[in-house]
Design a protein around this motif. Structure first.
Motif, PDB file in Angstrom:
ATOM      1  N   TRP A 105       0.825  -1.206   0.000  1.00 59.87           N
ATOM      2  CA  TRP A 105       0.000   0.000   0.000  1.00 59.87           C
ATOM      3  C   TRP A 105       0.866   1.265   0.000  1.00 59.87           C
ATOM      4  O   TRP A 105       0.604   2.216  -0.738  1.00 59.87           O
ATOM      5  CB  TRP A 105      -0.929  -0.013   1.210  1.00 59.87           C
ATOM      6  CG  TRP A 105      -1.869   1.147   1.248  1.00 59.87           C
ATOM      7  CD1 TRP A 105      -1.784   2.262   2.020  1.00 59.87           C
ATOM      8  CD2 TRP A 105      -3.039   1.317   0.449  1.00 59.87           C
ATOM      9  NE1 TRP A 105      -2.820   3.116   1.767  1.00 59.87           N
ATOM     10  CE2 TRP A 105      -3.612   2.563   0.801  1.00 59.87           C
ATOM     11  CE3 TRP A 105      -3.659   0.541  -0.541  1.00 59.87           C
ATOM     12  CZ2 TRP A 105      -4.774   3.039   0.208  1.00 59.87           C
ATOM     13  CZ3 TRP A 105      -4.815   1.019  -1.124  1.00 59.87           C
ATOM     14  CH2 TRP A 105      -5.366   2.253  -0.754  1.00 59.87           C
ATOM     15  N   SER A 108       2.623   1.772  -3.420  1.00 59.13           N
ATOM     16  CA  SER A 108       1.670   2.053  -4.496  1.00 59.13           C
ATOM     17  C   SER A 108       1.107   3.467  -4.403  1.00 59.13           C
ATOM     18  O   SER A 108       0.904   4.121  -5.442  1.00 59.13           O
ATOM     19  CB  SER A 108       0.519   1.042  -4.457  1.00 59.13           C
ATOM     20  OG  SER A 108       0.990  -0.267  -4.670  1.00 59.13           O
ATOM     21  N   THR A 109       0.858   3.958  -3.189  1.00 58.14           N
ATOM     22  CA  THR A 109       0.115   5.206  -3.041  1.00 58.14           C
ATOM     23  C   THR A 109       0.953   6.411  -2.634  1.00 58.14           C
ATOM     24  O   THR A 109       0.480   7.546  -2.726  1.00 58.14           O
ATOM     25  CB  THR A 109      -1.007   5.016  -2.002  1.00 58.14           C
ATOM     26  OG1 THR A 109      -0.421   4.654  -0.735  1.00 58.14           O
ATOM     27  CG2 THR A 109      -1.968   3.925  -2.445  1.00 58.14           C
ATOM     28  N   ASP A 120      -3.708   6.632  -7.224  1.00 54.67           N
ATOM     29  CA  ASP A 120      -4.819   7.207  -6.470  1.00 54.67           C
ATOM     30  C   ASP A 120      -5.397   6.145  -5.534  1.00 54.67           C
ATOM     31  O   ASP A 120      -5.914   5.122  -6.010  1.00 54.67           O
ATOM     32  CB  ASP A 120      -5.883   7.688  -7.454  1.00 54.67           C
ATOM     33  CG  ASP A 120      -7.060   8.362  -6.757  1.00 54.67           C
ATOM     34  OD1 ASP A 120      -7.106   8.367  -5.510  1.00 54.67           O
ATOM     35  OD2 ASP A 120      -7.941   8.880  -7.474  1.00 54.67           O
ATOM     36  N   PRO A 121      -5.339   6.333  -4.211  1.00 57.52           N
ATOM     37  CA  PRO A 121      -5.864   5.323  -3.282  1.00 57.52           C
ATOM     38  C   PRO A 121      -7.336   5.011  -3.505  1.00 57.52           C
ATOM     39  O   PRO A 121      -7.777   3.883  -3.223  1.00 57.52           O
ATOM     40  CB  PRO A 121      -5.641   5.960  -1.903  1.00 57.52           C
ATOM     41  CG  PRO A 121      -4.592   7.000  -2.105  1.00 57.52           C
ATOM     42  CD  PRO A 121      -4.783   7.499  -3.503  1.00 57.52           C
ATOM     43  N   TYR A 176      -6.202  -1.845 -10.154  1.00 59.50           N
ATOM     44  CA  TYR A 176      -6.346  -0.397 -10.311  1.00 59.50           C
ATOM     45  C   TYR A 176      -7.434  -0.102 -11.330  1.00 59.50           C
ATOM     46  O   TYR A 176      -7.447  -0.664 -12.437  1.00 59.50           O
ATOM     47  CB  TYR A 176      -5.026   0.224 -10.775  1.00 59.50           C
ATOM     48  CG  TYR A 176      -4.992   1.728 -10.609  1.00 59.50           C
ATOM     49  CD1 TYR A 176      -4.950   2.295  -9.344  1.00 59.50           C
ATOM     50  CD2 TYR A 176      -5.032   2.578 -11.708  1.00 59.50           C
ATOM     51  CE1 TYR A 176      -4.915   3.676  -9.179  1.00 59.50           C
ATOM     52  CE2 TYR A 176      -4.991   3.954 -11.563  1.00 59.50           C
ATOM     53  CZ  TYR A 176      -4.941   4.488 -10.284  1.00 59.50           C
ATOM     54  OH  TYR A 176      -4.912   5.862 -10.116  1.00 59.50           O
TER      55      TYR A 176
END
Length: 881
Positions: A105, A108-109, A120-121, A176
């Motif tokens: 997480w 990625s964010t 974009d979360p 995603y």
């Protein structure tokens, strides 16, 4: 963000969090169940399964992978590529679910300017296994994901195992949302084009038992040490971060696609069928580049066949786009420039890569030319026989023997108004595939040894104490005995069994070196060692024949390598290194070893090269090798890390797996420097001599050198000397004059052959004229029958000679047989216009055998004494009007 930068950012992130950065393993893998690494976890498999202890508690890598099961989907979907890169982070009994999810997480964010990927979360969805409430809770706690974006799935999608008993566990996948332009709303279950999977987290926490498929097997319990294995698709992340529609348009592939479109004078995006072909080209050229860079060479089986197929698919796709000139010289350098930022070795070895690739394209272009000729002949024959379907056996022959693609056969046959027996072709192809599957199953079974029983021995006693580098003898204890039917407690005289010892001095076959020979003796047993292998990492096994007494588990034994055998093996293996260095000295750095085998007295070395070596080149290679022996170059062994070895310029054999420390063998310092686990002499002069015995082709763009080494080398040279001496004595000439004498003899033989051919032609012409003067007339057809000495060539020559002397405007037929059972029939154009066919007549005389054209056909297989009778039957086959 460039793909190379995405790769570097991933490694930097995990390195900062205590992970050891492990270089990508080469694509070829020693795993007998695989041809190439096909997943990021493959190099870590021994650590994840517990076969070996990992040298680090946590690691990260970007692993090169090749998968070809979905090769027909390449270019048709946005997700399938034959070559791809898998970013991974691994924990070996260290952290588990919470940290793995938090790492994924965070990376990625986190915004781009703070070292993350900036996704974009609010657009990230995850899937979890229906039983994994723990992972679901962690996702809600760590990421704050709402319940709607945490999707529950079953075993098929979210439970991982290797398909055999061993570690297993649930997994969690990250997706995603690319937006409504890519598909329907509703999460991954609604549309996996819109919701692109980019990361999979595998939580290895259970041990599974026997069972089929992906479900239905028993869970035996928790693993004592839980592991983490994750895989982020680098190309998929590049697709997202670069805002591309599909992985073929990212920076590592789009330039190849654009160059292919430029060469073919087509526009990407204008025609869906052309777009698929352009994407195939972009993918396959990159895949071929990476396979060639890692030492795979085109061939007819195994890894070489996969590479050959990929190269040919790329070339064929360019032809389907209308580009018929050599394509790879215009495409491969573009792929090199795309991949070099992440893999500098593709630039450093490009001369070798290009030579092999361009040679394969040249060979395929010749194959297409030859196959087209064969196909045209087959179509012509099919039409001549009044048929409109090309037989499946003929199509399979084109595919299997000439490498002629089935889709090209279909296309060209349709252009000439002929259908193809697809069912017959498919039946033959399925039979071939089943043979290949049977071979793969045999390879996967690991031979005759019971792998599960051996794994039990390894788990109970640990790795074999292997001492082949240090000694020829050692005392040992028998840990296990395996007969062909399974484990046994004892073995008796005359039996052949597999013996596992706690320690051994025997070299197990690997790296091209044959296994040692020798004996294992106990207080009441003697055994001859037939073979030594390493079926599992760390475990050495010995196949032996009991020559006396009885051998039992727990016996103390004396293991002794035959010293003469080992000396010969050391000479041959060091000789292989010397010959490799000599080859590169003479031909240049692209002459890189692609395979080898050596045993006492003999070595062979395979290398990529286009065309046979000249006599001068062979002599120079042999001289360079023996010069190293005369100079007595020192042979040294050093241990270092793999990056240090690469920095030093050591050559690696790509079928080997290397650990943290590698063994570098040097002969004459930098002159020969290779990674090697074999046994070697201590000085080059101990090799004795290297005598080249042959050089030849083993496939398109691949050559093989063979040599005799040591005493066998001296013996080979002595036999050559004796042969030359014997010929000199027979000719009564000094040895120095032999070449001129032999050339003179050959010239005289050729002159005699030409004179014989001239006289034979004169005789045939005279006889043909006589036969043509007196044909037998059957309803307006002039028929001539005759017999001749020799075989089919003589029969065909006489038949055509007589036919050409018959009156041109009158139908004429000639039948000629031989005592050897051959038969030829020739017709003039007037006979063909009347409706006669030489092919039909031959088949009628030979009960369906033989064939040819309407003007000339032949066959064979007549029983002795049957020629005159069969020729007499020709009268009845001439139709009456």
């Amino acid at each position: 963000m460039r793909t190379a930068d995405i790769r570097a950012r991933f490694l930097d992130f995990f390195a900062a969090r205590g992970h050891a950065v492990v270089p990508s393993a080469p694509l070829p893998t020693p795993d007998p169940t695989l041809l190439f690494v096909n997943a990021g976890m493959v190099p870590f498999k021994p650590y994840l399964t517990g076969e070996r202890t990992a040298p680090w508690p946590r690691a990260t890598s970007v692993q090169k992978c090749v998968r070809t099961l979905d090769i027909d989907e390449v270019g048709r979907t946005t997700r399938h590529g034959s070559f791809f890169q898998m970013n991974g982070n691994f924990s070996f009994g260290d952290y588990f679910k919470e940290e793995a999810i938090a790492f994924a997480w965070e990376l990625s964010t986190t915004p781009l300017d703070r070292g993350g990927y900036g996704l974009d979360p609010e657009r990230i969805w995850v899937t979890v296994h229906h039983s994994d409430t723990e992972a679901r809770g962690i996702w809600r706690e760590v990421a704050g994901l709402p319940q709607r974006r945490i999707v529950t799935r079953g075993d098929e999608d979210n439970f991982w195992s290797m398909g055999v008993p061993g570690p297993c566990g649930p997994c969690s996948e990250l997706y995603y949302d690319r937006g409504p332009a890519f598909g329907r709303d509703g999460g991954p279950e609604a549309d996996e084009d819109r919701y692109m999977e980019f990361w999979n987290l595998v939580f290895m926490q259970y041990e599974r038992g026997e069972g089929p498929g992906k479900s239905g097997y028993p869970i035996l319990g928790e693993l004592p040490r839980r592991n983490i294995d994750t895989g982020m698709g680098l190309e998929r992340m590049a697709t997202l971060l670069q805002g591309r529609d599909n992985l073929y348009e990212i920076d590592e592939m789009r330039p190849v696609l654009d160059r292919a479109a430029e060469l073919a004078a087509v526009r990407y995006g204008a025609d869906p069928a052309a777009d698929v072909r352009l994407r195939v080209v972009a993918d396959h050229v990159r895949t071929a580049l990476m396979l060639l860079a890692d030492g795979t060479t085109p061939g007819n089986e195994g890894r070489g066949y996969v590479l050959r197929r990929i190269l040919r698919r790329a070339v064929r796709s360019m032809r389907q786009l209308g580009y018929h000139d050599p394509a790879l010289p215009g495409l491969l350098p573009v792929a090199r420039d795309c991949m070099a930022p992440g893999y500098p070795e593709v630039a450093g070895t490009f001369a070798r890569i290009a030579d092999q690739a361009y040679g394969e394209e040249d060979a395929f272009r010749a194959t297409l030319k030859q196959g087209t000729t064969v196909l045209d002949t087959a179509i012509g024959k099919t039409k001549a026989e009044g048929q409109r379907v090309l037989p499946g056996a003929q199509v399979f022959l084109l595919h299997d023997t000439y490498g002629f693609p089935i889709d090209l056969t279909l296309e060209m046959a349709a252009e000439q108004g002929v259908d193809v027996d697809r069912e017959g072709f498919t039946t033959l192809m399925n039979a071939q595939r089943e043979r290949a599957r049977a071979d793969a199953r045999a390879r996967k079974s690991g031979g005759t040894a019971d792998t599960s029983a051996l794994r039990t021995v390894l788990d109970a006693h640990g790795p074999t104490d292997w001492r082949a580098w240090d000694t020829l003898t050692t005392e040992a204890t028998v840990l296990a005995l395996l007969s062909p039917t399974g484990p046994v407690l004892a073995s008796r005289e005359g039996e052949i069994v597999t013996v596992v010892l706690d320690r051994t001095p025997f070299y197990a076959e690997s790296g091209g070196q044959d296994s040692d020979a020798g004996r294992i003796t106990g207080t009441s047993a003697e055994a001859e060692v037939l073979d030594v292998q390493r079926p599992l990492p760390g475990l050495v096994i010995h196949q032996v024949r009991l020559t006396a007494g009885e051998l039992a588990i727990g016996d103390g034994v004396h293991a002794a390598v035959d010293p003469e055998w080992r000396l010969g093996a050391r000479q041959a293996h060091s000789g292989t290194h010397v010959l490799h260095a000599a080859l590169r000295e003479v031909l240049g750095p692209t002459a890189l070893q692609s395979g080898s085998y050596n045993r006492p007295g003999y070595l062979r070395l395979d290398f990529p090269w286009r065309g046979a070596l000249s006599t001068t080149a062979r002599s120079e290679v042999e001289e360079a090798a023996n010069r190293a022996l005369r100079h007595d170059c020192a042979v040294g062994v050093r241990w270092m890390t793999l990056p240090e070895a690469r920095q030093l310029g050591a050559l690696a054999l790509f079928d080997e797996t290397y650990g943290e420390k590698v063994r570098v063998v040097e002969i004459g310092g930098a002159w020969s420097r290779e990674l090697c686990g074999g046994t070697h002499v201590t000085h080059a002069s101990q090799i004795g001599t290297i005598a080249l015995t042959s050089e030849g082709s083993i496939g398109a763009g691949r050559r093989r050198l063979e040599a005799a080494v040591g005493l066998e080398g001296f013996g080979y040279l002595a036999r050559e000397r004796d042969l030359v001496t014997g010929i000199a004595e027979q000719l009564g000439a000094p040895r120095t004059e032999l070449p001129e004498r032999i050339v003179g003899l050959l010239d005289r033989l050729k002159a005699a052959d030409r004179e014989n051919a001239r006289l034979t032609q004169q005789a045939t012409t005279a006889r043909a004229a006589a036969l043509a003067d007196s044909p037998e007339w059957i309803d307006g057809v002039g028929l001539v029958t005759a017999t001749t000495e020799g075989g089919g060539n003589e029969a065909r020559a006489l038949a055509t000679a007589v036919r050409d002397r018959l009156p041109a405007g009158t139908p004429g037929a000639v039948g000629v047989g031989t005592a050897s059972g051959a038969l030829a029939v020739a017709l003039n154009q007037a006979a063909v216009r009347r409706g006669l066919s030489a092919s039909v007549l031959v088949k009628g005389l030979l009960n369906g055998r033989g064939g040819g054209s309407p003007e000339l056909a032949q066959g064979g297989g007549l029983a002795p004494g049957r020629t005159d009778t069969v020729l007499a039957d020709l009268h009845s086959l001439i139709p009456r009007h």
